[in-house]
Every structure is written in structure tokens, then in C-alpha cells.
Scaffold this motif. Structure first.
Motif, PDB file in Angstrom:
ATOM      1  N   PRO B 119       0.856  -1.187   0.000  1.00  0.00           N
ATOM      2  CA  PRO B 119       0.000   0.000   0.000  1.00  0.00           C
ATOM      3  C   PRO B 119       0.899   1.246   0.000  1.00  0.00           C
ATOM      4  CG  PRO B 119      -0.512  -1.455   1.848  1.00  0.00           C
ATOM      5  CD  PRO B 119       0.696  -2.003   1.199  1.00  0.00           C
ATOM      6  N   PRO B 120       0.527   2.283  -0.765  1.00  0.00           N
ATOM      7  CA  PRO B 120       1.386   3.471  -0.882  1.00  0.00           C
ATOM      8  C   PRO B 120       1.808   4.031   0.467  1.00  0.00           C
ATOM      9  CG  PRO B 120      -0.449   3.626  -2.394  1.00  0.00           C
ATOM     10  CD  PRO B 120      -0.683   2.380  -1.592  1.00  0.00           C
ATOM     11  N   ALA B 121       0.938   3.954   1.442  1.00  0.00           N
ATOM     12  CA  ALA B 121       1.270   4.537   2.741  1.00  0.00           C
ATOM     13  C   ALA B 121       2.429   3.809   3.419  1.00  0.00           C
ATOM     14  CB  ALA B 121       0.053   4.539   3.654  1.00  0.00           C
ATOM     15  N   ARG B 123       5.152   2.623   1.658  1.00  0.00           N
ATOM     16  CA  ARG B 123       6.335   2.606   0.797  1.00  0.00           C
ATOM     17  C   ARG B 123       7.414   3.499   1.364  1.00  0.00           C
ATOM     18  NH1 ARG B 123       4.391   2.373  -4.866  1.00  0.00           N
ATOM     19  NH2 ARG B 123       2.924   0.641  -4.830  1.00  0.00           N
TER      20      ARG B 123
END
Lengths: 132, 350
Positions: B119-121, B123
Motif C-alpha cells: 500500500p502506498p502509505a 512505501r
């Protein structure tokens, strides 16, 4: 992780036995994470401002967006740090050959056009939403 | 290229490396839980390294060096392994394909930033992630990433990028797999050695930054942060510390809960009441670590009360150090006893 992809963690059940349970998230952790993202977002906003003011090249914006330092970006591109540092300035960026621009673009997974374009605030907004 | 799908059981775990080891062993017919792999692999550790910077903030670690758990567990169980690093990304992917074609699931070390299924959060540039590749469909790889609930699919390009992430501790395409697994393993000896090594490292590693001394050192530093750094920087230092403790798949309280789970399991195997007691005490220490994180997060948000000063947090850390010292001393004594019941684990026949 995200809402649908929960992490699991260790917890003690009623009989004092350890079991693995899906984590529902924990406020202190979320606060610490939010803080880390705030720092990144501040850096991106700052870079964007400098790019728009013409004191930094668009590379500075993409570097900040990907949470990179000069050293890390230099490693990815395979050049010395001082050269990256130079490319972060508009004058140094202008002197880049198409070949070098391609190498930077490959690192960020974008096209050379996207790399050289001065980013609009819209890009910035999109990134924030993604990071949500 | 043909599609390959090795029948591999994906079990979610809370930490990547111990999860990878546990799942790889399960594939070979050895039912070793994640906590057991963590304990046998002497995963528990503490180090505060103010001179190593991550994003410009000091590094705190609650676990041993990356790859250590895999190395220790395989050594304890007498498993012969192959461990490879590469210069050329293409060569690394070809070697992976060859092993998959032979039907061997392969463990890979990767960076976390380039994996698209993250999930981008989550990365961030950290290079200590581990996962198992168990198949390939077209250009996509089938991956059992132990911190995710289900197996995932990852395009080859992204996997290659992740395997060659740069920066500190870059993985350089590291991959590993079992070559030969013995028919039986001596679990009780492995547990005793694992405990001995972890407890010894926490108690007796020389230098001020590691183990119990490291926790005390950290306590002294935390106390000084507000004067030394100002409130804003101090909050950042604290935030990073909390993330290291609670995030990054520690299973909570900087692996203390996972270690308690291991001690509990070990007490059942070795039939030791004392180990069970120590497990319960370890849980209490874990709770104190969590109190520390809770108080720290309030300081991060500037919502701390008078009682929750940096000094009070330092006191909690000192209390943790005190408690842990007594736990490790007893663990060392238990592990050094020679009369453990012998537990021989047999491989499940395929």
C-alpha cells in the motif's frame, strides 16, 4: 497495512496463551506514521515551491516525491553525488543529455517529458491522495 | 516461458524474515511456527545506533541483522542452504527462474519501496524485506509475502527493481533456498541454543549501544533530546523510534510479544514451568514498551501531560532494561541446563 490488508500481531487470549490476531491498528503507531508522512509531504511541497520559483530543477521535485536523498538518487542513477547535486539546479539540469535524462526517468518510472516538465500542483495533489 | 506454480502454503506472519523461514520450513515438511523460527534464530536483539542515520534520524533496532534468523535457524537444524548475491539484475532473475523451474521456492531479499502490491502509505526505502517466490505466470511472479494475508502477484520488472534497491544494506539481488533438509531435527537443542545466544547477546555484547546497556544508553539519550534538539526534532526522533518498535512487522512492542510467544511454545516443548513464567514476565515488559510508545506518541502530538515528560519515558526504558536483564539472566541459566527432554521433529512425508 491498508484497511483491507490487515497486519497480524501477537496477543494473549483469555487462557494466557499467545495467539495471532489481525491487528486493528494502534493509535501511537498511526501517529508516528502520520508524522513520517508529514515530513515527506513538507519536503515535497518545499521542493515544488523551489521548482516553481526557478531555483531548483524539476529533478528536485521528483527526488523529494520518491523520498530520496542526493546520495540515494546518485546510487540509483550510477553517478557521483556532486553531479546529481548539480543537476538539481536549473542550470545543471539544462545541460543534461537526453541519455542522462532517460536514466533519471527510468529510476522514477516516468517518461523523459514528465521528468522535464515543471510539475503542476495537480500532480502534487494526486500524490498526496495516493499516500492518504 | 512456461507457467510455474509450486504448491506452497502461504501463512501470514507478523514479521517478514521469520515468516519466510517458517513458511519455507513448512514447505519442507517441518512445522515450525513463526515465533519458534524467531526464537531459534535468536532474532531478539536491541541496538541504538545514533551514528547510523535512517532518513537523517538515528537507527534503533529490535532484531538481529537481516538474514541472521535464516542463517541461525538453518544452522541449528543442520539444513544446507544456498545463498547467492548478484551484480547483474538480469542474471539474478535468470537464476531465480532456473530454481523455480526445478520446483524450489526461493527466498528473496528486497527493498520495500518498489513493490507495487505494498500500500502506498507503507512505501519507504528500507532494504530489509524478505519474501518467497513460488511461481511465475508469464512475466508475473507469484509471491508469498508473509506480512500480507494472501499471496500476491508482482510484475517481473518491479521485482527486479526491488531486488536491486539501493541505499544502506542494499539487497543486491540476494536469494536463498534449501539444498538439503535432514529427515529429523533436534528441536530441544535448537531452542536451548537459540535462547542462549539471544540472552547472551543482550547481556554481554561489548560496547554501550547494544543489549541491556543499549536500552539504558537510549534512556539517557531520550532524556536529553528536548534540550539537545529542541521540541520539533525531539518529536521526530521519538516518532522514528516508535515506528521502529511498532511498525516494520515486529508483532508489537519491538518483538517482545513475539519472543514471549516463543518462550511459551518452548516451555511446552521442554516441559519447563520456569520458561512459561519468564514468558509471562516478558509480556509485562512488552506492555511497558507499549506504554513508552503511547507516551511518546502523545509527545509527538504535543498532547503530553506533565507526567509524560521525556524524563518519565526514560524511566520506563530503564525499568524495561532492569526487568529484561533479570529475565535474560534466568533464561541463560535455563538454557545452560543439560537435561532437557529430547524433542526430535520428523519431516512430514510429502
Amino acid at each position: 497495512m491498508g484497511e483491507d490488508q490487515s497486519e497480524i500481531c501477537y496477543a494473549v487470549d483469555d487462557n494466557g496463551q499467545y495467539v495471532l490476531v489481525p491487528s486493528l491498528g494502534w493509535a501511537p503507531k498511526n501517529i508516528a506514521n502520520a508524522q513520517a508522512w508529514q515530513v515527506i509531504e513538507d519536503k515535497v511541497a518545499d521542493a515544488l515551491e523551489r521548482v516553481k520559483a526557478g531555483t531548483a530543477s524539476p529533478l528536485a521535485y521528483h527526488m523529494a516525491r520518491h523520498q530520496m536523498s542526493v546520495g540515494l538518487l546518485a546510487k540509483y542513477v550510477g553517478v557521483f553525488r556532486w553531479r546529481v547535486w548539480r543537476h538539481l539546479k536549473p542550470s545543471g539540469f539544462k545541460a543534461l543529455t537526453p541519455d542522462q535524462i532517460q536514466r533519471y526517468a527510468d529510476v522514477f518510472d516516468i517518461t523523459p517529458e514528465e521528468l522535464t516538465r515543471i510539475p503542476s500542483s495537480a500532480d502534487d495533489k494526486e500524490q498526496h491522495d495516493k499516500n492518504g | 516461458m512456461d507457467n510455474i506454480r509450486i504448491p506452497f502454503t502461504h501463512r501470514q506472519s507478523s514479521h517478514c524474515e521469520s515468516g519466510v523461514v517458517s513458511n519455507l520450513l513448512f514447505h519442507e515438511g517441518l512445522d515450525i511456527s513463526e515465533a519458534m523460527a524467531f526464537g531459534v534464530g535468536r532474532g531478539l536483539f536491541f541496538g541504538y545506533f545514533p551514528f547510523i542515520r535512517v532518513n537523517g534520524l538515528p537507527l534503533t533496532t529490535f532484531r538481529c541483522a537481516v538474514g541472521g534468523i535464516f542463517k541461525q535457524v538453518t544452522r541449528r537444524f543442520g539444513i544446507s542452504v544456498c545463498w547467492q548475491k548478484f551484480r547483474q539484475p538480469r542474471a539474478a532473475m535468470e537464476a531465480l527462474d532456473r530454481k523455480l523451474a526445478e520446483g524450489t521456492p526461493v527466498g528473496c531479499r528486497t527493498g520495500g519501496y518498489w513493490l507495487p502490491y505494498f500500500p502506498p502509505a507503507f512505501r519507504f526505502h528500507f532494504n530489509m524485506h524478505n519474501l518467497v517466490v513460488y511461481g511465475k505466470e508469464g512475466d508475473d511472479y507469484l509471491i508469498s509475502d508473509p506480512v500480507f494475508p494472501d499471496p500476491v502477484v508482482c510484475p517481473g520488472r518491479d521485482l527486479m527493481k526491488a531486488r536491486f534497491a539501493r541505499g544502506p544494506l542494499s539487497p543486491r539481488g540476494t536469494m536463498y533456498y534449501f539444498k538439503e533438509v535432514p529427515e529429523t531435527v533436534d528441536l530441544s537443542a535448537a531452542i536451548a541454543t537459540g535462547i542462549k545466544k539471544a540472552a547472551w547477546a543482550m547481556l554481554h555484547t561489548p560496547g554501550p549501544v547494544i543489549g541491556i546497556r543499549g536500552i539504558r544508553f537510549l534512556a539517557n539519550q531520550v532524556e536529553k533530546w528536548p534540550q539537545k534538539l529542541g521540541n520539533r526534532r525531539a518529536a521526530l526522533y521519538l516518532g522514528q523510534l516508535i515506528r521502529m518498535q511498532e511498525e516494520l512487522g515486529t508483532g508489537g512492542a519491538g518483538f517482545r510479544f513475539m519472543y514471549s510467544a516463543f518462550l511459551q511454545e518452548a516451555s511446552r516443548h521442554l516441559n519447563s514451568g520456569l520458561l512459561n513464567e519468564l514468558s509471562a514476565r516478558m509480556t509485562l515488559v512488552g506492555d511497558r514498551w507499549r506504554d513508552f510508545a503511547l507516551m511518546g506518541s502523545r509527545n509527538c502530538k504535543n498532547r503530553a501531560t506533565e507526567m509524560e515528560s521525556y524524563g518519565a519515558m526514560a524511566e520506563i526504558l530503564r525499568e524495561c532494561a532492569e526487568q529484561e536483564k533479570s529475565i535474560y539472566t534466568q533464561l541463560l541459566a535455563v538454557a545452560r541446563q543439560n537435561e532437557h527432554p529430547k524433542i526430535i521433529l520428523k519431516r512430514r512425508q510429502a
